[in-house]
Design a protein around this motif. Sequence first.
Motif, mmCIF file in Angstrom:
data_model
loop_
_atom_site.group_PDB
_atom_site.id
_atom_site.type_symbol
_atom_site.label_atom_id
_atom_site.label_comp_id
_atom_site.label_asym_id
_atom_site.label_seq_id
_atom_site.Cartn_x
_atom_site.Cartn_y
_atom_site.Cartn_z
ATOM 1 N N GLU A 1 -1.835 24.348 3.027
ATOM 2 C CA GLU A 1 -1.020 25.390 3.644
ATOM 3 C C GLU A 1 0.313 25.509 2.931
ATOM 4 O OE1 GLU A 1 1.431 25.879 7.734
ATOM 5 O OE2 GLU A 1 -0.708 25.511 7.977
ATOM 6 N N VAL A 2 0.690 26.744 2.610
ATOM 7 C CA VAL A 2 1.988 27.045 2.031
ATOM 8 C C VAL A 2 2.669 27.988 3.012
ATOM 9 C CG1 VAL A 2 3.185 28.186 0.111
ATOM 10 C CG2 VAL A 2 1.174 26.787 -0.343
ATOM 11 N N ARG A 3 3.934 27.700 3.335
ATOM 12 C CA ARG A 3 4.682 28.569 4.258
ATOM 13 C C ARG A 3 5.764 29.308 3.495
ATOM 14 N NH1 ARG A 3 4.556 27.418 9.968
ATOM 15 N NH2 ARG A 3 2.971 25.863 10.353
ATOM 16 N N ILE A 4 5.959 30.573 3.883
ATOM 17 C CA ILE A 4 7.041 31.381 3.309
ATOM 18 C C ILE A 4 7.870 31.888 4.476
ATOM 19 C CG2 ILE A 4 7.612 33.503 2.071
ATOM 20 C CD1 ILE A 4 5.174 33.121 0.369
ATOM 21 N N ASP A 5 9.184 31.695 4.385
ATOM 22 C CA ASP A 5 10.091 32.128 5.438
ATOM 23 C C ASP A 5 10.861 33.387 5.067
ATOM 24 O OD1 ASP A 5 9.406 29.946 7.050
ATOM 25 O OD2 ASP A 5 10.850 28.672 6.033
ATOM 26 N N SER A 6 10.845 33.760 3.804
ATOM 27 C CA SER A 6 11.651 34.878 3.326
ATOM 28 C C SER A 6 10.770 36.081 3.001
ATOM 29 C CB SER A 6 12.398 34.436 2.070
ATOM 30 O OG SER A 6 13.028 35.537 1.469
ATOM 31 N N THR A 7 11.328 37.283 3.172
ATOM 32 C CA THR A 7 10.566 38.483 2.850
ATOM 33 C C THR A 7 10.475 38.733 1.351
ATOM 34 O OG1 THR A 7 12.558 39.803 3.136
ATOM 35 C CG2 THR A 7 11.063 39.680 5.012
ATOM 36 N N ASP A 8 11.367 38.110 0.561
ATOM 37 C CA ASP A 8 11.340 38.378 -0.879
ATOM 38 C C ASP A 8 10.970 37.157 -1.716
ATOM 39 O OD1 ASP A 8 13.648 36.997 -0.426
ATOM 40 O OD2 ASP A 8 14.969 38.386 -1.464
ATOM 41 N N ALA A 9 10.360 36.141 -1.095
ATOM 42 C CA ALA A 9 9.926 34.957 -1.840
ATOM 43 C C ALA A 9 8.545 35.200 -2.446
ATOM 44 C CB ALA A 9 9.877 33.741 -0.925
ATOM 45 N N ASP A 10 8.372 34.725 -3.682
ATOM 46 C CA ASP A 10 7.061 34.827 -4.337
ATOM 47 C C ASP A 10 6.133 33.754 -3.812
ATOM 48 O OD1 ASP A 10 7.800 36.915 -5.986
ATOM 49 O OD2 ASP A 10 8.351 35.621 -7.662
ATOM 50 N N LEU A 11 4.864 34.110 -3.683
ATOM 51 C CA LEU A 11 3.828 33.131 -3.344
ATOM 52 C C LEU A 11 3.501 32.373 -4.627
ATOM 53 C CD1 LEU A 11 1.968 32.115 -1.109
ATOM 54 C CD2 LEU A 11 0.352 33.893 -1.723
ATOM 55 N N VAL A 12 3.550 31.048 -4.581
ATOM 56 C CA VAL A 12 3.316 30.227 -5.773
ATOM 57 C C VAL A 12 1.849 29.797 -5.832
ATOM 58 C CG1 VAL A 12 5.685 29.381 -5.848
ATOM 59 C CG2 VAL A 12 3.975 28.111 -4.552
ATOM 60 N N LYS A 13 1.428 29.330 -7.025
ATOM 61 C CA LYS A 13 0.091 28.744 -7.136
ATOM 62 C C LYS A 13 0.022 27.531 -6.222
ATOM 63 C CE LYS A 13 -0.914 30.047 -11.882
ATOM 64 N NZ LYS A 13 -1.245 29.559 -13.220
ATOM 65 N N CYS A 14 -1.165 27.214 -5.729
ATOM 66 C CA CYS A 14 -1.334 26.078 -4.826
ATOM 67 C C CYS A 14 -0.807 24.803 -5.490
ATOM 68 C CB CYS A 14 -2.809 25.917 -4.477
ATOM 69 S SG CYS A 14 -3.126 24.471 -3.450
ATOM 70 N N PRO A 15 0.088 24.076 -4.807
ATOM 71 C CA PRO A 15 0.634 22.840 -5.373
ATOM 72 C C PRO A 15 -0.428 21.755 -5.574
ATOM 73 C CG PRO A 15 1.916 23.560 -3.468
ATOM 74 C CD PRO A 15 0.698 24.420 -3.530
ATOM 75 N N THR A 16 -1.536 21.849 -4.852
ATOM 76 C CA THR A 16 -2.575 20.824 -4.953
ATOM 77 C C THR A 16 -3.599 21.111 -6.047
ATOM 78 O OG1 THR A 16 -2.344 20.357 -2.605
ATOM 79 C CG2 THR A 16 -4.364 19.579 -3.651
ATOM 80 N N CYS A 17 -4.136 22.358 -6.059
ATOM 81 C CA CYS A 17 -5.249 22.628 -6.984
ATOM 82 C C CYS A 17 -4.980 23.789 -7.943
ATOM 83 C CB CYS A 17 -6.528 22.883 -6.198
ATOM 84 S SG CYS A 17 -6.521 24.442 -5.278
ATOM 85 N N ALA A 18 -3.795 24.389 -7.896
ATOM 86 C CA ALA A 18 -3.388 25.496 -8.770
ATOM 87 C C ALA A 18 -4.182 26.781 -8.542
ATOM 88 C CB ALA A 18 -3.448 25.082 -10.248
ATOM 89 N N CYS A 19 -4.895 26.876 -7.429
ATOM 90 C CA CYS A 19 -5.594 28.110 -7.078
ATOM 91 C C CYS A 19 -4.551 29.193 -6.831
ATOM 92 C CB CYS A 19 -6.438 27.875 -5.815
ATOM 93 S SG CYS A 19 -7.266 29.355 -5.219
ATOM 94 N N GLU A 20 -4.924 30.449 -7.070
ATOM 95 C CA GLU A 20 -3.978 31.548 -6.900
ATOM 96 C C GLU A 20 -4.288 32.432 -5.699
ATOM 97 O OE1 GLU A 20 -3.304 33.816 -10.425
ATOM 98 O OE2 GLU A 20 -2.967 32.050 -11.648
ATOM 99 N N MET A 21 -5.363 32.147 -4.954
ATOM 100 C CA MET A 21 -5.739 33.000 -3.822
ATOM 101 C C MET A 21 -5.542 32.268 -2.499
ATOM 102 S SD MET A 21 -6.473 35.966 -4.991
ATOM 103 C CE MET A 21 -7.077 36.683 -3.493
ATOM 104 N N TYR A 22 -4.995 32.977 -1.530
ATOM 105 C CA TYR A 22 -4.720 32.421 -0.213
ATOM 106 C C TYR A 22 -5.223 33.364 0.869
ATOM 107 C CZ TYR A 22 -1.272 29.364 -2.466
ATOM 108 O OH TYR A 22 -0.644 28.440 -3.245
ATOM 109 N N ASN A 23 -5.651 32.787 1.989
ATOM 110 C CA ASN A 23 -5.866 33.559 3.204
ATOM 111 C C ASN A 23 -4.517 33.671 3.885
ATOM 112 O OD1 ASN A 23 -8.687 34.040 3.121
ATOM 113 N ND2 ASN A 23 -9.060 31.947 3.755
ATOM 114 N N CYS A 24 -4.184 34.873 4.374
ATOM 115 C CA CYS A 24 -2.874 35.128 4.962
ATOM 116 C C CYS A 24 -2.900 35.023 6.479
ATOM 117 C CB CYS A 24 -2.411 36.542 4.625
ATOM 118 S SG CYS A 24 -2.292 36.853 2.892
ATOM 119 N N PHE A 25 -1.878 34.406 7.006
ATOM 120 C CA PHE A 25 -1.632 34.379 8.437
ATOM 121 C C PHE A 25 -0.186 34.824 8.609
ATOM 122 C CE2 PHE A 25 -5.010 31.458 7.567
ATOM 123 C CZ PHE A 25 -5.941 31.759 8.545
#
Length: 81
Positions: free
Chosen positions: A29-53
């Motif tokens: 799980e990666v959390r973003i608190d800001s409206t203008d923050a970039d989503l980064v590659k997964c810190p664990t496996c470097a995957c670039e796709m996420y399911n959004c909540f």
Amino acid sequence: MAESEPKKTAKAGEKPGPGRFICIDCGREVRIDSTDADLVKCPTCACEMYNCFPMTHIRPDIKTPEDVLHPPERKKKPENH
């Protein structure tokens, strides 16, 4: 969430807005608190796709990023004693 409802996904490098993002490969799980923050590659496996909540508990009187920084005064409920 209904089973027929498609899951929203986000890719690393996008600015998806505040919310929780779960890596589709490892579940990190990666959390973003800001409206203008970039989503980064997964810190664990470097995957670039996420399911959004996305964050869904935003107050109805918050309409712009400026409102988030300076929220309108909440109306106080009368106290009944």
